[in-house]
Design a protein around this motif. Structure first.
Motif, PDB file in Angstrom:
ATOM      1  N   ARG A  79       0.713  -1.528   0.137  1.00 30.31           N
ATOM      2  CA  ARG A  79      -0.240  -0.234  -0.200  1.00 30.31           C
ATOM      3  C   ARG A  79       1.034   1.066  -0.116  1.00 30.31           C
ATOM      4  O   ARG A  79       0.515   1.886  -0.888  1.00 30.31           O
ATOM      5  N   ASP A 127      -2.586  -2.255  -4.230  1.00 27.30           N
ATOM      6  CA  ASP A 127      -3.281  -2.235  -3.952  1.00 27.30           C
ATOM      7  C   ASP A 127      -3.268  -4.101  -3.654  1.00 27.30           C
ATOM      8  O   ASP A 127      -2.724  -4.720  -4.426  1.00 27.30           O
ATOM      9  N   GLN A 130      -3.858   6.211   2.430  1.00 29.50           N
ATOM     10  CA  GLN A 130      -5.070   5.750   3.588  1.00 29.50           C
ATOM     11  C   GLN A 130      -4.819   6.190   4.859  1.00 29.50           C
ATOM     12  O   GLN A 130      -3.355   7.193   5.315  1.00 29.50           O
ATOM     13  N   ARG A 190      -8.964   4.497   2.096  1.00 28.79           N
ATOM     14  CA  ARG A 190      -7.942   4.326   1.354  1.00 28.79           C
ATOM     15  C   ARG A 190      -8.507   4.928  -0.010  1.00 28.79           C
ATOM     16  O   ARG A 190     -10.095   4.542  -0.173  1.00 28.79           O
TER      17      ARG A 190
END
Length: 424
Positions: free
Chosen positions: A32, A37, A196, A239
């Motif tokens: 991430r 992803d 995030q 996210r």
């Protein structure tokens, strides 16, 4: 658009729960941060057909990269490199230079640890670990097992597979080299940043949060929002790619307005970090007196590095005599009200503060179960108090679950009690 990856964690010990999976979550977060992803994390046992099935399933999902962990050792059940080679259409051959390198590592380890190794068995094990698929890149061993970057066969299409060892120390030590490998870099070229952020609430039901999210749904395009209720804390993780930053700002505004009293961490810090920061910033110290949690709160307070600056000590006062002798609780108070009472929790908090010489004291007394409960004082009843700075914060809770659940949830409540005491 963010690149996508799939992860296969191998090992029957992980599949059956004998060993917790530390690699899948760690890799997911590292990916991430790199703008990748993770679509799936699949755990399989040491069965060739299951590993092959997982790899072929992930290939069919169309990721840019597949990562495997585990199965690179010298024993018969370590088959990851062999299966990956077959799936990628690249037959393996002995890498003589790598064989010598692994042999040198094994020799140094055995000499340092006083192992007596059978030369023939050791040589066979070393050869097994030095089998490299044709055209694959080798990642230098951190332990004895090398990692691999295995591209698909020429013209076959599909993602490269990064093969990493199972021990977390070895995997983590190899990660930067894996990410920098030219084949991996090419597969992830053009990836977008994947941000995030985390918000944390204390004491807000998920149903109330859901209503607020529905109300502001039209402002939240581009956000992937997940919520998790854990030990009374409601964690909201978002996210998103940079273009959705205004949507995230709208989410923060909505949460801050609706839950101003329960939003304790708008910046993602855990309650442990919030408490530690408050103690450090104000130059305060803390001590504990624990009965049913038997030192778990003191252990949690000292989990963070640097905690010696603010944690002075803890008293485990499991018996009534220990409450009296160590925390200075009046015997008459226990006789009159019982050890599990609000008044005893206050006396324990004050006693911890006085006996250890801290600015803040925490007292915990309760019935963790499974036995010991009564109609008036059921299993799961806990009284807590945080005292100091000229005031006290008290709480009575009845917690559900097993003995372990009650104890862990009690510690979570205690951390928030301290946070409340230290708050503005």
């Amino acid at each position: 658009m963010a690149a996508r990856a799939g992860i296969v964690v191998t090992g029957t010990e992980v599949l059956t729960g004998r060993v917790a999976d530390r690699n899948g979550p760690w890799l997911a977060e590292q990916l991430r941060r790199a703008g990748v992803d993770v679509g799936q994390v699949i755990v399989v046992g040491d069965r060739p057909a299951d590993l092959e099935g997982a790899l072929r399933y992930l290939r069919g999902a169309g990721p840019d990269l597949i990562i495997t962990t585990g199965g690179l050792g010298p024993t018969a059940d370590d088959l990851t490199a062999e299966i990956v080679a077959a799936v990628q259409g690249r037959p393996a051959a002995l890498d003589v230079e790598l064989e010598r390198h692994i042999a040198d590592i094994v020799e140094r380890l055995s000499a340092g640890r006083g192992w007596r190794l059978d030369p023939e068995s050791t040589a066979a094990a070393t050869r097994k670990q030095a089998l490299v698929p044709a055209g694959a890149g080798v990642l230098a061993p951190v332990g004895t097992a090398p990692g691999l970057v295995v591209p698909p066969a020429d013209g076959a299409g599909g993602p490269p597979v990064v093969v990493l060892p199972g021990p977390p120390r070895e995997l983590q030590g190899m990660w930067s080299a894996a990410l920098a490998h030219p084949v991996v870099a090419a597969a992830l070229a053009g990836r977008a940043e994947l941000r995030q952020q985390t918000l944390r609430l204390w004491g807000t039901p998920e149903s109330e949060l859901a209503a607020v999210l529905r109300e502001h749904d039209s402002q939240l395009d581009g956000l992937e929002i997940t919520t998790c209720l854990r030990e009374g804390e409601l964690e909201i993780v978002s996210r998103y790619q940079p273009a959705a930053e205004p949507a995230y700002a709208a989410l923060v505004q909505a949460i801050s307005t609706a839950f101003a009293d329960t939003l304790f961490s708008p910046d993602g810090r855990t309650v442990d970090e919030v408490v530690a920061d408050a103690l450090l910033e104000r130059g305060l110290t803390i001590a504990t007196a624990e009965s049913c949690t038997a030192g778990l709160l003191a252990g949690r307070l000292t989990d963070l590095a640097g905690s010696s600056a603010y944690v002075l000590g803890g008293l485990v006062t499991y018996s009534n005599a220990a409450k009296q002798d160590l925390a200075g609780v009046d015997a008459e108070l226990i006789e009159r009200l019982g050890a599990v009472s609000a008044e005893v929790a206050v006396a324990m908090a004050d006693g911890a503060r006085a006996r250890v010489g801290a600015d803040v004291g925490v007292g915990i007394t309760g019935i963790a179960g499974p036995g010991g409960g009564t109609p008036d004082k059921p299993v799961g009843l806990v009284h807590l108090c945080a005292s100091g700075l000229g005031r006290r914060v008290e709480r009575r809770v009845v917690l559900a679950g097993s003995r372990s659940d009650v104890r862990q949830r009690t510690v979570a409540v205690a951390m928030h009690l301290v946070r409340e005491l230290l708050g503005p």
